[in-house]
Design a protein around this motif. Structure first.
Motif: not given
Length: 130
Positions: A17-18, A54-68, A23-26, A42-48
């Motif tokens: 849900p969040d 760097r790490v880039v992650a997030g939801a990609v929304e598609y019209s009429g389809k499930k997010d990936k 992403i911040e936790e991991m 979301y971009v983590v520019g200085n990962p732990d």
């Protein structure tokens, strides 16, 4: 950038849900966003973990389809890791990637590989003129 599907009948927003907090936790503090296929990731520019540049992650929304889930793990060069003595962090980095993807998608590494293999095979079977 890799995109990952959820298990059948599951949705990313239900599994995590969040996503920002996950992403911040991991991986560490989010330092910005980056646009990908019309969605802000979301971009983590200085990962732990020092293995990641760097790490880039997030939801990609598609019209009429499930997010990936879209993810790009940018890792430092092995030679650089050896010079700085950070090679031992590689196992933790690999575990963090796999744990994150499993929590978000509900698919383990084997299931993700098989899904990507099927997608490549499906693409190869499509005629060029379609």
């Amino acid at each position: 950038m890799e995109e990952y599907k959820m298990r059948r009948g599951e949705y990313l927003e239900e599994r995590v849900p969040d996503l920002e907090a996950k992403i911040e936790e991991m991986f560490g503090e989010i330092t910005g966003t980056e646009e990908f296929k019309g969605s802000d990731l979301y971009v983590v520019g200085n990962p732990d973990n020092p293995v990641f540049e760097r790490v880039v992650a997030g939801a990609v929304e598609y019209s009429g389809k499930k997010d990936k889930l879209a993810v790009d793990f940018v890792e430092r060069d092995l030679q650089d890791l050896m010079e700085t003595g950070d090679v031992d962090a590689a196992e933790d980095a690999n575990n963090a990637k796999n744990d994150f993807l499993l929590e978000c998608t509900g698919r383990d590494a084997k299931a993700r590989r098989e899904s990507m293999k099927r997608a490549v095979e499906d693409d190869a079977e499509k005629p060029d003129n379609v």
